[in-house]
Scaffold this motif. Structure first.
Motif, PDB file in Angstrom:
ATOM      1  N   LYS A   2       0.845  -1.194   0.000  1.00 20.70           N
ATOM      2  CA  LYS A   2       0.000   0.000   0.000  1.00 20.70           C
ATOM      3  C   LYS A   2       0.878   1.241   0.000  1.00 20.70           C
ATOM      4  N   LYS A   3       0.347   2.297  -0.562  1.00 24.83           N
ATOM      5  CA  LYS A   3       1.074   3.562  -0.478  1.00 24.83           C
ATOM      6  C   LYS A   3       0.084   4.682  -0.173  1.00 24.83           C
ATOM      7  N   LEU A   4       0.636   5.725   0.436  1.00 22.22           N
ATOM      8  CA  LEU A   4      -0.183   6.870   0.816  1.00 22.22           C
ATOM      9  C   LEU A   4      -0.237   7.882  -0.315  1.00 22.22           C
ATOM     10  N   VAL A   5      -1.412   8.464  -0.477  1.00 21.99           N
ATOM     11  CA  VAL A   5      -1.592   9.539  -1.448  1.00 21.99           C
ATOM     12  C   VAL A   5      -2.324  10.674  -0.750  1.00 21.99           C
ATOM     13  N   VAL A   6      -1.792  11.885  -0.862  1.00 19.52           N
ATOM     14  CA  VAL A   6      -2.525  13.073  -0.406  1.00 19.52           C
ATOM     15  C   VAL A   6      -2.970  13.839  -1.639  1.00 19.52           C
ATOM     16  N   LYS A   7      -4.252  14.037  -1.755  1.00 18.35           N
ATOM     17  CA  LYS A   7      -4.774  14.789  -2.901  1.00 18.35           C
ATOM     18  C   LYS A   7      -4.604  16.277  -2.613  1.00 18.35           C
ATOM     19  N   ASP A   8      -3.630  16.899  -3.297  1.00 16.37           N
ATOM     20  CA  ASP A   8      -3.305  18.291  -2.960  1.00 16.37           C
ATOM     21  C   ASP A   8      -4.355  19.275  -3.476  1.00 16.37           C
ATOM     22  N   ASP A   9      -5.264  18.802  -4.323  1.00 19.14           N
ATOM     23  CA  ASP A   9      -6.361  19.690  -4.726  1.00 19.14           C
ATOM     24  C   ASP A   9      -7.512  19.617  -3.729  1.00 19.14           C
ATOM     25  N   VAL A  10      -7.373  18.745  -2.731  1.00 19.74           N
ATOM     26  CA  VAL A  10      -8.408  18.593  -1.711  1.00 19.74           C
ATOM     27  C   VAL A  10      -7.900  19.082  -0.353  1.00 19.74           C
ATOM     28  N   CYS A  11      -6.617  18.804  -0.046  1.00 16.36           N
ATOM     29  CA  CYS A  11      -6.013  19.202   1.232  1.00 16.36           C
ATOM     30  C   CYS A  11      -6.167  20.704   1.468  1.00 16.36           C
ATOM     31  N   ILE A  12      -6.518  21.061   2.716  1.00 14.31           N
ATOM     32  CA  ILE A  12      -6.667  22.477   3.068  1.00 14.31           C
ATOM     33  C   ILE A  12      -5.528  22.944   3.978  1.00 14.31           C
ATOM     34  N   GLY A  13      -4.523  22.070   4.179  1.00 14.53           N
ATOM     35  CA  GLY A  13      -3.344  22.468   4.934  1.00 14.53           C
ATOM     36  C   GLY A  13      -3.591  22.696   6.414  1.00 14.53           C
ATOM     37  N   CYS A  14      -4.527  21.962   6.986  1.00 17.80           N
ATOM     38  CA  CYS A  14      -4.848  22.187   8.400  1.00 17.80           C
ATOM     39  C   CYS A  14      -3.743  21.683   9.324  1.00 17.80           C
ATOM     40  N   GLY A  15      -2.912  20.744   8.834  1.00 19.71           N
ATOM     41  CA  GLY A  15      -1.786  20.249   9.609  1.00 19.71           C
ATOM     42  C   GLY A  15      -2.108  19.116  10.570  1.00 19.71           C
ATOM     43  N   GLU A  29       6.049  23.390   0.675  1.00 18.36           N
ATOM     44  CA  GLU A  29       6.231  24.835   0.527  1.00 18.36           C
ATOM     45  C   GLU A  29       4.930  25.556   0.204  1.00 18.36           C
ATOM     46  N   ASN A  30       3.930  24.800  -0.229  1.00 24.40           N
ATOM     47  CA  ASN A  30       2.623  25.398  -0.505  1.00 24.40           C
ATOM     48  C   ASN A  30       1.689  25.348   0.699  1.00 24.40           C
ATOM     49  N   GLY A  31       2.225  24.826   1.819  1.00 26.17           N
ATOM     50  CA  GLY A  31       1.399  24.729   3.016  1.00 26.17           C
ATOM     51  C   GLY A  31       0.418  23.579   2.991  1.00 26.17           C
ATOM     52  N   LEU A  32       0.658  22.634   2.066  1.00 23.43           N
ATOM     53  CA  LEU A  32      -0.220  21.464   1.957  1.00 23.43           C
ATOM     54  C   LEU A  32       0.547  20.220   2.376  1.00 23.43           C
ATOM     55  N   SER A  33      -0.188  19.205   2.763  1.00 24.35           N
ATOM     56  CA  SER A  33       0.447  17.986   3.236  1.00 24.35           C
ATOM     57  C   SER A  33       1.063  17.202   2.089  1.00 24.35           C
ATOM     58  N   SER A  34       2.261  16.661   2.352  1.00 22.18           N
ATOM     59  CA  SER A  34       2.914  15.761   1.407  1.00 22.18           C
ATOM     60  C   SER A  34       3.277  14.482   2.134  1.00 22.18           C
ATOM     61  N   VAL A  35       3.264  13.397   1.410  1.00 22.98           N
ATOM     62  CA  VAL A  35       3.709  12.122   1.957  1.00 22.98           C
ATOM     63  C   VAL A  35       5.233  12.105   1.926  1.00 22.98           C
ATOM     64  N   ILE A  36       5.857  11.881   3.076  1.00 20.74           N
ATOM     65  CA  ILE A  36       7.328  11.890   3.121  1.00 20.74           C
ATOM     66  C   ILE A  36       7.892  10.489   3.310  1.00 20.74           C
ATOM     67  N   SER A  37       7.018   9.502   3.563  1.00 22.49           N
ATOM     68  CA  SER A  37       7.492   8.131   3.693  1.00 22.49           C
ATOM     69  C   SER A  37       6.356   7.172   3.399  1.00 22.49           C
TER      70      SER A  37
END
Ligand code: SF4
Length: 89
Positions: A2-15, A29-37
């Motif tokens: 399995k792998k993680l996907v964050v949809k950056d057109d949906v994420c609101i950067g709440c953290g 850098e856009n204040g949105l969540s990214s998968v780092i691992s």
């Protein structure tokens, strides 16, 4: 796998996901969540982050799903996914 996907057109950067699981998520850098691992993605923290995201931007997808790999789509209801489902039916 399995792998993680964050949809950056949906994420609101709440953290929230970063606060819950900084091993897998970070704000870019856009204040949105990214998968780092994508190591050990089926932990309780990942599941909690997925369930806590207020806009359901985080998906756990099958890495062997070629369509998911191709465009990172995991929404199940966009035109592409609907077409794929219809095609298979
Ligand atoms: S919890 Fe959801 S909306 Fe908030 S930063 Fe993470 S992916 Fe984005």
């Amino acid at each position: 796998m399995k792998k993680l996907v964050v949809k950056d057109d949906v994420c609101i950067g709440c953290g929230a996901c970063v606060a819950i699981d900084a091993l897998h998520f970070d704000l870019n850098e856009n204040g949105l969540s990214s998968v780092i691992s994508n190591e050990n993605v089926e932990t309780g923290e990942v599941i909690t982050a997925i369930n806590t995201c207020p806009v359901n931007a985080i998906k756990l997808v099958d890495e062997n799903n070629e369509d998911s790999q191709k465009d990172g789509c995991a929404c199940d209801n966009c035109e592409h996914c609907a077409h794929h489902e219809n095609h298979e039916a």
